[in-house]
Design a protein around this motif. Sequence first.
Motif, PDB file in Angstrom:
ATOM      1  N   ASP A   2     -76.312  38.867  25.620  1.00 26.88           N
ATOM      2  CA  ASP A   2     -77.729  38.988  25.243  1.00 26.88           C
ATOM      3  C   ASP A   2     -78.618  38.209  26.195  1.00 26.88           C
ATOM      4  N   GLU A   3     -78.193  37.000  26.563  1.00 28.01           N
ATOM      5  CA  GLU A   3     -78.997  36.194  27.481  1.00 28.01           C
ATOM      6  C   GLU A   3     -79.089  36.857  28.850  1.00 28.01           C
ATOM      7  N   THR A  51     -73.606  36.209  22.848  1.00 28.84           N
ATOM      8  CA  THR A  51     -74.758  35.387  23.245  1.00 28.84           C
ATOM      9  C   THR A  51     -74.970  35.440  24.748  1.00 28.84           C
ATOM     10  N   ARG A  91     -81.529  39.650  28.470  1.00 31.17           N
ATOM     11  CA  ARG A  91     -82.906  39.162  28.383  1.00 31.17           C
ATOM     12  C   ARG A  91     -83.441  38.750  29.752  1.00 31.17           C
ATOM     13  N   ARG A  92     -82.629  38.022  30.485  1.00 32.96           N
ATOM     14  CA  ARG A  92     -83.087  37.586  31.808  1.00 32.96           C
ATOM     15  C   ARG A  92     -83.252  38.766  32.763  1.00 32.96           C
TER      16      ARG A  92
END
Length: 691
Positions: free
Chosen positions: A198-199, A195, A202-203
């Motif tokens: 992935d975050e 997680t 994404r950022r």
Amino acid sequence: MIEHMRELVYPVGTLPDNTEGLVLLTVDDTIISLSRQRREGGRFTGGHLTVEPTLELAKGEKQWMGRTRFGDATYMMGIDAIRDIHEGEILGAVGVAFPYAPYERAIRLLLIAVGGVLAVTMLVVSVSYLAAGREITGRLQAIGQAMSRVRQGDRSARVAGGHRRDELEKLARHFNGLLDTIAQQDASQKVAQKTIADEASRRRALFEHERDGVVILNEDGSVFEANPSAARMLGYSTDELRGMHASAWDVKFSAAEIADNIRTTRNEGELLETVHRRKDGTTYAAEITTSKVRWGDRTFILTSQRDISERKAVEAELGRYRINLEQLVEQRTRELNDRTAQLDTIFALSPDGMVSFDRQGHVASVNQAFLHLTKLDSGKIQGLDEQAFEEVLRALCREPLSFSGFEGLRRGGGSGSEGPRPLLEMAGPGGRVLELRLKSSESAFVSQVLYIRDITHETEVDRMKSEFLTTAAHELRTPMASIYGFSELLLMRKFSDEKRQELLETIARQATRMSTIINELLDLARIEARQGQDFAMETVPLQDIVRLVADDYSPPTGRAQPVLSDCEVPVYVKADRGKLQQAILNVLSNAYKYSPDGGDVVIECQPQDDGRYVAITIRDQGMGMSQEQAQRVFERFYRADASGHIPGTGLGMSIVKEIIEIMGGKVSVNSEPAVGTAVTILLPVVAVAEA
């Protein structure tokens, strides 16, 4: 930023034994940023990643997770690659890790405790229950094997359940429960790591794909990080921008002013406009939004930059438009006034009649052309409603009931739709024919306009065209009937050779006549349609053409060649040589056909109008024509001989007239019954010097 990410991923107190997790940022395999350890009090920047993640990233893998050595301890680590969004090249990686030692100690203590319990249990069981030793040994051996598999890294290893409900069975269940708990915690850690990765991805994607330029400044005004959009705006690469001071590209603000702006920047953000200089020296207007943010224990200035050159250009253009707006309005007003005057003039001078009606359906205005066409008085029709105006128009008709009124104009073709044209045939001499059209209007002052066009000439042309088609059909039907009739006779009856030959000759003559009619019709149609465009106009000696036609002409048996008179003087005209020969030959042929009793046919060439024109006159001594017949000689299919004994199509003189008029000349006929006919072709002379 790294500290802030560490606090998000591993809040204080969430890991066993108050241990701390790590967040790191690398370029290639070199660690450039690492979260600070509170206990150790430092960062291991400048070091290198271990071999396992470095090799996996070198192979092109995007992520890596596993156990590795870091410093003097073992960590569970997750790595996510950072790629160049344009070229796909791996620039570095961002990673998170947590110490493995607390979990390893817990497992070791657990194993030691379980081993001690098992040893005691085995001793007691061996002494007390010697008979059941083998069974207990087997169950303990299963537990020991499960423990060995766990030590080897098999987290799925479990002790098989039994049917007994003794303490040993309870120990196995507790042992399995402990292993389940450890597996769940391990799975939760992996999910948390994924997680977080992935975050972070994404950022990073949002940051790198943001349309506006985003530049993160340190408190001293130097660039901490910039996204590709900002680099493209300024003409630098992201690596070149990193560490560069904002004053290097800001034209409007100095380094001191930028430092002052950074000190006064608020958290809620500020908007300002400035001018930026690109790497190549060019500048552009920029709009900047600045806000102060804190990541961990550091403060940064987050700036969003946008190129507003086009907007500024549009604003400048709008300013120029505003300046010119009043002048443009004044100019347009003058133009509208001029246009109104022009429309009034067109309305007044139009050759077609027009009548406008106001919104109440009354006659508002009429133009002079309408009054001229209808012979009406403007004062008598001004202000009339539709019904009264209909009665005025109906009174002008030759047949009043044929005029269907305004409703008929709206229903039929008078409103511009397809259909028969509404016509008004006026009574009185001349029989003028008017076409009516009614057009509706959405104007605030005009409801409809009645349009009247004089089509008297068009009507007459249509009548003449219809008569021509009727005559042409009749002329073609006559030889066709002869050909058809004699052909049927030849098919149905047997004739002698002499009679058969006679009938075939008749069919051939009629076929020749029909072919001649068709050819002459095609010639006439071609001449009229092209209006001389296919004429090869050139300067030619007229006397040579006349002499050539006279010499080549083969008169009927027993008749003398035409006599040339006064055709020796060289005269030059502008003409199509072949077409002029055809016209002279047609007239010469008629002179012989219409003088069957003989007599000389004379061709004269005389100058006219002080030598500006030359007249070619072909004179015969034949039957002649009356004045009425001479006036119709140029009509198509008209023949002065009503007996039918003289062959011909009645198209020759029409062709002569069309050819000569295209060449700028005229054709005239003078004839007297029983005396003869003289046909004169008048052509403009071209000076000899131009020849």
